[in-house]
Design an enzyme around this catalytic site. Structure first.
Site, short mmCIF file in Angstrom:
data_model
loop_
_atom_site.label_atom_id
_atom_site.label_comp_id
_atom_site.label_asym_id
_atom_site.label_seq_id
_atom_site.Cartn_x
_atom_site.Cartn_y
_atom_site.Cartn_z
N GLY A 106 12.35 13.81 6.32
CA GLY A 106 11.40 12.90 5.70
C GLY A 106 9.97 13.27 6.08
N GLY A 164 7.51 10.49 9.46
CA GLY A 164 7.99 11.87 9.51
C GLY A 164 6.86 12.88 9.48
N ARG A 218 5.58 -15.09 2.68
CA ARG A 218 6.29 -14.39 1.61
C ARG A 218 7.67 -14.97 1.31
NH1 ARG A 218 5.05 -8.01 3.10
NH2 ARG A 218 2.88 -8.09 2.47
#
Lengths: 652, 249, 234
Positions: free
Chosen positions: A54, A59, A344
């Site tokens: 990644g 990454g 949220r």
């Protein structure tokens, strides 16, 4: 295939313990750990190879930093370029406890906010380290040339975000993720050009090679030639992102997938808290069955927009024809003190509830209005345009509706996954030598992630934490050249990978990979989405093995495995979703409390709020794989809160 | 909505390709162009044919993965990425030509997928500021005038999709290269490598086989992020400055 | 660990300029501007034809005696010719090499054709070739007088009138002057970009200057054959 045991009859194994976190005052633990960690002599580093899977924030940053330190890095991404990892799509910003505003912020406050925001399901040691490092991240990124927003005096601008009371979010217009990722990508590109990173784009990790209990390499497929190859290293770092795409419709990139972490899980890495998934309330609703992904719009819209639905069920009049007294501004009604600015999860669930009552708007009744008419009257159209112009433009491009005249339609969507591979303080999984960083691990956000904290965590892991902690592992495990492609474990992993690909191609059924992906996604959204019940989860758990059986009977993948074959890639990812979905539901079933992004209808207060149950569930649930369709083993990691004392959230 | 699609099909880099015609109906005007291609592919798979390969990922206009030439225009008739182009910009019964980016430096991999790795190598040649992790000074140590910060941001917006190269009759990567040079060269942090950066990136660009710039302006017209044409002049200025300085050493 | 990601050894200025697409464009821009300055002077000189044979021929003679007595007869003129020849050769060779490169960079065409860019931009290459051919003819006609029907050395006025008394002389000249206009129109603006003078703020001024220069040059040059054809000069 159909030899399933009862998947829900899981056993609880020995507790899992984080042996790496030092004791002592929380503010000193990171220093202590760094001092205790063994180092690798600079001259010896080039003899060590580290695989990084990644190239997102975590990454990319890790690859660049490890290469800089002198390690030989072999890095992979499925995209055609490391610059395209999905971190690029993050809009809002990145938190850092710089206290440039002199508004009372501090490392301790960021630590406190994050633990509390995570609904007390994260480790204090990790979160404190994250808050400490947040400060260094901004310095690093500015030095790399990341064009953060600035004020006229030439200093960095900040804003408040996600309901916190301090202004600690640094941003680059609505493209903070893009700019931070390009900074990491550029640092990585420099190392690639210098020969310190061997980059394999368009190459997807399909298995982990574990030798003598240690991660020693991966099996990966070149997506252009179809060649399945082995790569070996002294340690493997997974930075492959979250698993939100298991829901099919999410704000993730189309190709973001869970294959790397799931196959690592199959090879022994525990998977922690899969049911902690975050749903974002302000996404553009789906416009039909063709919908391939959902687009998020910044949460900041809720600062000035008012959310409402018609009071009557099935009211299909255009919004302008619905008189004021026939509108239900339900967030303002239910949560008078926070109104449209509730967190949220609460905003999302409330939207689902009104839609379930048949009062949703737009195609399929899966949407609620976000109305700017009042804001335009109050502030004037120009001020609204100044503040939200680009978001309005994006909305209009996608929906062909002008939000200055017609209220926006929004609906919640899966956005981020707090769960992931279980890691210790060193970010090492339960497989020695296998590390997980960024969204791929479970560590820092607990049951709910605060806005602008994902970028912070990805970069903290990639630039600062992993490059310090991996030294300790490499120093204690001197490198061996004993593993190559002929090692029985490597041969076995390659054979299993090839076998799976060949089976996918051989079925030649009558259903496409996407049709299965949509089916599992809809099932999860229905029963393991915003609100979960025991009954629903049991239904889903009964259905998933059936879908899996059907998949292996009816999947159709045209073409061959020896070429670019995007259907094969998709089908192969769906295989893992069909397994991960089951663990996700089981974890949600076992955690009978409501907590952060995980809401169990059975566990709510009289006022309808989420009810956390600390005496039973103050632990991270780390699951051990025992075989596809077989009940996993639960290992609990007890959580202790010495600095931030758990309290029940209330927004009424 | 009904469309006649003519799509470039090419098995791999070594096999010649051709335009293949597909008739497709039940296209909704709310679909994005890529969702229209998804719809075509679902049908092709069920018919036992190979679906059309195309690059795509975020589908919200920021990753730069997608991009096809639609009726001769890179990313189609609107100034946006292919994933953000919606079918309402087409009419029932239209014939739509879909082709891959065409440039010597972007060889076709399969169907509509091309190899843009040349862009990564241009960045690797100097599109960065050398700052090892941990070596950074305090962020407020060097204020950056807002005008410079805004100029840097305007160029940093490039998503590396390659539409500029696809649109250029010379297959030139000047707009892409200039975007990164201008982003980093205007910042005080980028100053120490200002000359080497532009010289190395321009020579990397040349080595990759991109064409030269004849200032047709096609690149800036096609750019979904609005990188302006004067970027190229600004990079030329940097290059001349660097060449003069280098020759005096 | 310190990284040796690059060396700081750089090629010479000449190598840098000729070795890169940007450098070669710089060579084209500078040589083009030299030719443009020459064209402006040439056009102004041509206008002297409206003041009669005596003044025009005297001007032509002065071109040869420029710089005297410091310089010998025709030295200055040869100096100009050498500079111009160098500019033409560099401009032409660079254009040829860059065009070859540009065509190679776009080996396959789009199946869907559509008209792109302005006329001036698209005609730079053909315009350049037309101008090169014209210059050859123009030198044979009025400098060496090889193909001139009048061919009287030292009597350029009469030679010019002779050229523009033939239909093909007029035709060749008019086409070439149109090409000059178009070439200068894109070339001047383009040179400004290549030399890094262009930016968003100056763009309108540069474009207006390019258009003005193109129009003035074409009109100035074309006025001569038109005057001959209409009998104003004869």
């Amino acid at each position: 295939m159909s030899e399933y045991t009862d998947y829900t009859a899981y056993e609880t194994g020995a507790p899992v313990v984080d042996t790496k976190a030092p004791s002592g005052p929380v503010a000193e633990r990171w220093d202590t750990r760094r001092f205790e960690a063994k180092l690798v002599n600079p001259a010896n580093r080039r003899k060590h190879t580290v695989i990084v899977v990644g190239t997102g924030l975590a990454g990319g940053a890790a690859g660049a930093t490890l290469a800089e330190q002198g390690y030989h890095v072999v890095q992979f991404c499925y995209q055609d370029s490391p610059r395209r990892a999905h971190s690029i799509a993050a809009q809002g910003g990145i938190n850092a406890a710089k206290n440039y505003r002199n508004d009372g912020d501090s490392v301790h406050r960021l630590f406190y906010d994050t633990v509390k925001g995570g609904d007390f399901r994260a480790r204090e040691s990790n979160v404190h380290r994250l808050a400490q490092i947040s400060v260094e991240i901004i310095d690093q990124c500015v030095a790399q040339g990341v064009p953060f927003a600035r004020e006229y005096g030439g200093l960095l601008d900040t804003r408040s975000f996600g309901g916190v009371q301090v202004s600690r979010t640094f941003y680059a217009r609505g493209q903070t993720g893009q700019q931070l990722l390009l900074g990491a990508y550029q640092a990585l590109s420099r190392q690639i050009a210098a020969g310190n990173v061997e980059m394999h784009p368009r190459t997807e990790m399909l298995d982990l090679i574990v030798v003598d209990g240690r991660a020693r390499g991966i099996v990966a497929r070149d997506l252009i030639t179809g060649r399945v190859d082995t790569y070996f290293a002294d340690a493997v770092v997974l930075a492959s992102g979250g698993y939100g795409n298991v829901f099919y419709l999410s704000t993730n990139a189309k190709n973001s997938n869970a294959t790397a972490i799931w196959r690592a899980h199959q090879r022994g890495a525990y998977f922690a808290n899969p049911c902690f998934t975050q749903i974002h309330p302000t996404c553009i609703p789906r416009s039909g069955d063709h919908q391939s992904k959902l687009t998020l719009m910044s949460e900041s819209l809720r600062n000035d927009g008012r959310i409402w639905v018609p009071k009557a069920q099935g009211d299909t009049r255009p919004p302008a024809d619905i008189p004021e007294e026939e509108r239900d501004y339900y967030l303002e009604r239910i949560y008078p003190s926070f109104g449209n600015l509730v967190p949220r999860d609460i905003a999302s669930r409330a939207a689902k509830n009104v839609c379930d009552e048949g009062r949703g708007v737009g195609p399929g009744g899966q949407g609620v209005y976000l109305d700017f008419a009042d804001a335009i009257r109050r502030m004037g159209r120009e001020a609204v345009e100044e503040k939200y112009g680009n978001l309005f433009e994006m909305y209009e491009r996608i929906t062909a509706e002008n939000p200055y005249e017609v209220p926006m339609r929004i609906y919640p969507a899966i956005h981020y996954t707090m769960g992931g591979l279980w890691v210790d303080y060193d970010l090492q999984t339960t497989v020695p030598g296998l590390f997980a960083i960024g969204e791929a691990n479970f560590s820092d956000h607990g049951a709910n992630r605060l806005g602008a904290s994902a970028l912070m965590q990805g970069l903290a892991d990639g630039y600062f934490v992993l490059p310090s902690t991996i030294n300790d592992y490499l120093a204690r495990n001197p490198h061996h050249d004993d593993v190559d492609a002929s090692h029985p474990e490597a041969v076995r992993a390659v054979a299993e990978t090839n076998d799976r690909l060949e089976r996918l191609l051989a079925v030649d059924g009558d259903r496409t990979p996407d049709s299965f992906h949509k089916e599992i996604g809809e099932l999860l959204w229905e029963y393991c989405g915003m609100a979960r019940t025991e009954e629903g989860l049991r239904k889903a758990l009964a259905r998933i093995p059936e879908i899996r059986d059907e998949f292996w009977r009816r999947i159709k993948v045209p073409g061959s495995g020896q070429e670019l074959n995007q259907s094969l890639e998709k089908a192969n990812r769906v295989v893992d979703y069909l397994e991960l979905a089951e663990l996700l539901c089981l974890d949600a079933l076992h955690r009978t409390e409501s907590c952060g992004g995980h809401f169990r209808e059975e566990s709510q207060t009289e006022g309808g709020e989420a009810e956390r149950r600390d005496e039973e569930f103050s632990y991270a649930a780390a699951w051990e794989f025992t075989g596809t369709g077989r009940a996993p083993v639960l290992h609990k990691e007890a959580l202790e809160f010495a600095y931030v004392h758990p309290t029940q959230r209330s927004y009424a | 909505m009904r469309l006649t699609l003519r799509v470039w099909r090419q098995r791999n880099a070594d096999t010649p390709g051709a335009m293949v015609t597909y008739d497709i109906d039940d296209i909704s005007e709310d679909m994005s162009f890529l969702e229209m291609l998804d719809t075509l592919n679902e049908k092709l798979i069920l018919r036992g044919e190979e679906p059309v390969a195309f690059d795509h990922d975020c589908r919200e206009g920021i990753c730069g993965a997608c991009g096809v030439v639609i009726n001769g225009d890179a990313h189609g008739p609107e100034r946006t990425t292919t994933c953000q182009l919606h079918m309402r910009h087409f009419d029932d019964g239209d014939t739509v030509d879909v082709e891959p980016w065409r440039a010597g430096a972007f060889p076709v991999v399969k169907d509509l997928v091309v190899d843009r790795s040349a862009f990564d190598r241009i960045i690797g040649a100097g599109g960065y500021i050398s700052v090892p992790t941990g070596a950074a000074p305090e962020a407020h140590a060097t204020p950056v005038p807002k005008a410079d910060a805004d100029f840097a941001f305007e160029h940093a917006e490039c998503i590396g999709c390659g539409a500029c190269v696809a649109a250029c009759p010379n297959g030139s990567a000047m707009l892409f290269t200039s975007a990164k040079v201008n982003h980093l060269n205007v910042l005080p942090q980028g100053a120490p490598e200002r000359e080497t950066r532009v010289l190395d990136m321009v020579s990397a660009m040349d080595e990759e086989g991109f064409g030269g710039c004849t200032l047709t302006g096609e690149c800036a017209t096609a750019c979904p992020k609005g990188i302006p044409l004067p970027s190229i002049a600004a990079m030329n200025k940097e290059w001349l400055r660097a060449t003069r300085k280098a020759s005096r050493r | 660990m310190a990284l040796a990601t690059r060396t700081d050894r750089r090629p010479s200025l000449t190598r840098s300029l000729w070795g890169s697409t940007v450098g070669k464009k710089t060579v084209m821009a500078v040589s083009g501007l030299i030719m443009l300055m020459y064209l402006v002077a040439h056009m102004l000189g041509n206008l002297k034809i409206f003041f009669g044979s005596g003044e025009f021929n005297a001007y032509a003679h002065w071109l040869r005696t420029m710089g005297e007595p410091l310089l010998h007869y025709e030295w200055a003129l040869w100096g100009v010719r050498v500079v111009l020849l160098a500019a033409v050769v560099l401009h032409g060779v660079a254009a040829y090499q860059l065009s070859r490169r540009d065509i190679a960079a776009r080996p396959s065409k789009y199946a869907h054709k559509r008209r792109r860019t302005s006329y001036a931009t698209r005609t730079m290459r053909w315009g350049g070739i037309i101008l090169a051919l014209f210059i050859a003819w123009h030198l044979l006609d009025l400098t060496t007088l090889t193909v001139n029907e009048n061919a009287q050395p030292g009597r350029p006025y009469e030679n010019v009138v002779a050229t523009f008394s033939t239909w093909y002389g007029n035709a060749v000249y008019l086409v070439a002057m149109l090409a000059v206009g178009l070439h200068v129109r894109h070339g001047f603006w383009s040179a400004a970009q290549t030399l890094g003078v262009g930016n968003a703020r100056r763009d309108r001024i540069l474009k207006a200057t390019a258009n003005g220069l193109a129009l003035a040059l074409t009109a100035g040059f074309v006025s001569v054959p038109v005057a001959v054809m209409t009998g104003v000069v004869g």
